[in-house]
Design a protein around this motif. Structure first.
Motif, PDB file in Angstrom:
ATOM      1  N   LEU A 108      16.696 -58.474  59.400  1.00  0.00           N
ATOM      2  CA  LEU A 108      17.685 -59.484  59.054  1.00  0.00           C
ATOM      3  C   LEU A 108      17.841 -59.639  57.554  1.00  0.00           C
ATOM      4  O   LEU A 108      18.963 -59.703  57.029  1.00  0.00           O
ATOM      5  N   LEU A 109      16.717 -59.700  56.830  1.00  0.00           N
ATOM      6  CA  LEU A 109      16.777 -59.959  55.391  1.00  0.00           C
ATOM      7  C   LEU A 109      17.184 -58.729  54.580  1.00  0.00           C
ATOM      8  O   LEU A 109      17.931 -58.843  53.604  1.00  0.00           O
ATOM      9  N   LEU A 110      16.687 -57.562  54.989  1.00  0.00           N
ATOM     10  CA  LEU A 110      16.897 -56.369  54.172  1.00  0.00           C
ATOM     11  C   LEU A 110      18.154 -55.586  54.537  1.00  0.00           C
ATOM     12  O   LEU A 110      18.602 -54.754  53.742  1.00  0.00           O
ATOM     13  N   TYR A 111      18.726 -55.851  55.714  1.00  0.00           N
ATOM     14  CA  TYR A 111      19.876 -55.024  56.095  1.00  0.00           C
ATOM     15  C   TYR A 111      21.024 -55.814  56.728  1.00  0.00           C
ATOM     16  O   TYR A 111      22.155 -55.759  56.240  1.00  0.00           O
ATOM     17  N   VAL A 112      20.756 -56.539  57.811  1.00  0.00           N
ATOM     18  CA  VAL A 112      21.840 -57.119  58.593  1.00  0.00           C
ATOM     19  C   VAL A 112      22.628 -58.147  57.801  1.00  0.00           C
ATOM     20  O   VAL A 112      23.856 -58.078  57.699  1.00  0.00           O
ATOM     21  N   PHE A 113      21.933 -59.127  57.199  1.00  0.00           N
ATOM     22  CA  PHE A 113      22.608 -60.222  56.517  1.00  0.00           C
ATOM     23  C   PHE A 113      22.450 -60.159  54.997  1.00  0.00           C
ATOM     24  O   PHE A 113      22.778 -61.127  54.320  1.00  0.00           O
ATOM     25  N   ARG A 114      21.969 -59.061  54.489  1.00  0.00           N
ATOM     26  CA  ARG A 114      21.843 -58.930  53.025  1.00  0.00           C
ATOM     27  C   ARG A 114      23.212 -58.659  52.416  1.00  0.00           C
ATOM     28  O   ARG A 114      23.928 -57.766  52.840  1.00  0.00           O
ATOM     29  N   GLN A 116      25.929 -57.321  49.750  1.00  0.00           N
ATOM     30  CA  GLN A 116      25.972 -56.024  49.092  1.00  0.00           C
ATOM     31  C   GLN A 116      25.624 -56.084  47.609  1.00  0.00           C
ATOM     32  O   GLN A 116      25.155 -55.103  47.043  1.00  0.00           O
ATOM     33  N   GLU A 117      25.835 -57.220  46.980  1.00  0.00           N
ATOM     34  CA  GLU A 117      25.517 -57.325  45.549  1.00  0.00           C
ATOM     35  C   GLU A 117      24.038 -57.570  45.293  1.00  0.00           C
ATOM     36  O   GLU A 117      23.615 -57.705  44.147  1.00  0.00           O
ATOM     37  N   ASN A 118      23.222 -57.610  46.354  1.00  0.00           N
ATOM     38  CA  ASN A 118      21.778 -57.794  46.219  1.00  0.00           C
ATOM     39  C   ASN A 118      21.048 -56.613  46.853  1.00  0.00           C
ATOM     40  O   ASN A 118      20.552 -56.718  47.986  1.00  0.00           O
ATOM     41  N   PRO A 119      20.989 -55.478  46.178  1.00  0.00           N
ATOM     42  CA  PRO A 119      20.315 -54.304  46.748  1.00  0.00           C
ATOM     43  C   PRO A 119      18.802 -54.498  46.800  1.00  0.00           C
ATOM     44  O   PRO A 119      18.239 -55.339  46.099  1.00  0.00           O
ATOM     45  N   LEU A 136      13.754 -48.852  57.732  1.00  0.00           N
ATOM     46  CA  LEU A 136      13.652 -49.832  58.812  1.00  0.00           C
ATOM     47  C   LEU A 136      13.555 -49.156  60.185  1.00  0.00           C
ATOM     48  O   LEU A 136      12.802 -49.611  61.054  1.00  0.00           O
ATOM     49  N   ILE A 137      14.311 -48.085  60.382  1.00  0.00           N
ATOM     50  CA  ILE A 137      14.224 -47.350  61.647  1.00  0.00           C
ATOM     51  C   ILE A 137      12.837 -46.741  61.819  1.00  0.00           C
ATOM     52  O   ILE A 137      12.241 -46.779  62.902  1.00  0.00           O
ATOM     53  N   ALA A 138      12.294 -46.174  60.732  1.00  0.00           N
ATOM     54  CA  ALA A 138      10.948 -45.597  60.793  1.00  0.00           C
ATOM     55  C   ALA A 138       9.910 -46.663  61.121  1.00  0.00           C
ATOM     56  O   ALA A 138       9.003 -46.435  61.939  1.00  0.00           O
ATOM     57  N   LEU A 139      10.031 -47.833  60.495  1.00  0.00           N
ATOM     58  CA  LEU A 139       9.105 -48.928  60.787  1.00  0.00           C
ATOM     59  C   LEU A 139       9.219 -49.378  62.242  1.00  0.00           C
ATOM     60  O   LEU A 139       8.209 -49.679  62.892  1.00  0.00           O
ATOM     61  N   THR A 140      10.450 -49.410  62.745  1.00  0.00           N
ATOM     62  CA  THR A 140      10.652 -49.816  64.143  1.00  0.00           C
ATOM     63  C   THR A 140       9.996 -48.836  65.100  1.00  0.00           C
ATOM     64  O   THR A 140       9.346 -49.238  66.077  1.00  0.00           O
ATOM     65  N   VAL A 141      10.159 -47.541  64.833  1.00  0.00           N
ATOM     66  CA  VAL A 141       9.531 -46.518  65.680  1.00  0.00           C
ATOM     67  C   VAL A 141       8.014 -46.655  65.636  1.00  0.00           C
ATOM     68  O   VAL A 141       7.334 -46.580  66.674  1.00  0.00           O
ATOM     69  N   ILE A 142       7.467 -46.870  64.449  1.00  0.00           N
ATOM     70  CA  ILE A 142       6.014 -47.025  64.309  1.00  0.00           C
ATOM     71  C   ILE A 142       5.520 -48.234  65.084  1.00  0.00           C
ATOM     72  O   ILE A 142       4.514 -48.179  65.809  1.00  0.00           O
TER      73      ILE A 142
END
Length: 212
Positions: A108-114, A116-119, A136-142
């Motif tokens: 949520l914080l790093l991708y979905v609702f972040r 664009q001006e805050n990389p 994030l996908i790699a973390l989810t798989v892990i």
């Protein structure tokens, strides 16, 4: 030359930007409305547990027909039962619960609702949207395949589904609910899709400009 900050990612700025995001506000508003409408169609629990309406099915076909009809009528109640089993399983395993909540917060914080001006910046390196998504996908798989979280959720879902199927097979359907099946279809199952659509619409202009 100043030393690098102790916290490589400015969590505070990401949190503030996420809270201020129009997509988050639209998602929260639509989610609240959808949940309220969905749970308005919940059947009385006394009707669900009415012992006079239980009988052993004669054949497997009868059991399957009962499960299908009862699932249409007690849809919200059944989903609540499965959710309760999942919640109990997670609460009984605090580490898995903390891991799952942390993973959800990262998405949520790093991708979905972040905005664009805050990389995302880690030790002075700016991560693109594609790189952030890949991490994030790699973390989810892990988390789901290399820890106990995935197996815990799977077993909890299977137990909840088994409870629902047993109840649906042994409870004799009532004729009164046949006219209500269609009305239930637009309730809880449309919640996720509808809320996500609102978030997508709110973020579409910025996504097209920055990620094209």
């Amino acid at each position: 030359m100043s030393s690098p900050p102790i916290l490589p990612v400015s969590v505070t700025s990401l949190y503030k930007s996420s809270v201020a995001s129009p997509a988050l506000r639209a998602f929260a508003s639509r989610s609240s409305d959808s949940l309220r409408r969905a749970f308005a169609g919940r059947r009385p629990w006394t009707e669900l547990a009415d012992h006079t309406a239980f009988s052993r099915p004669d054949t497997l076909a009868v059991a399957a027909s009962r499960v299908r009809k009862n699932a249409s009528y007690f849809r919200v109640n059944y989903l609540t039962v499965v959710a309760a089993v999942l919640a109990f399983s997670l609460l009984s395993h605090p580490f898995s619960l903390l891991t799952l909540v942390s993973l959800l917060a990262a998405w949520l914080l790093l991708y979905v609702f972040r905005q664009q001006e805050n990389p995302v910046v880690v030790y002075g390196r700016t991560f693109s949207d594609a790189e952030t998504l890949g991490v994030l996908i790699a973390l989810t798989v892990i988390v789901f395949f290399l820890t106990s979280v995935g197996s815990l959720l799977l077993w909890a879902a299977l137990v909840g589904s088994a409870i629902v199927c047993v109840h649906g097979a042994f409870r004799v359907p009532e004729d009164l609910f046949l006219d209500d099946q269609e009305q239930m279809g637009s309730g809880l199952f449309s919640y996720v899709g509808g809320a996500a659509s609102s978030a997508a619409v709110a973020t579409a202009p910025s996504v097209i400009i920055s990620r094209a």
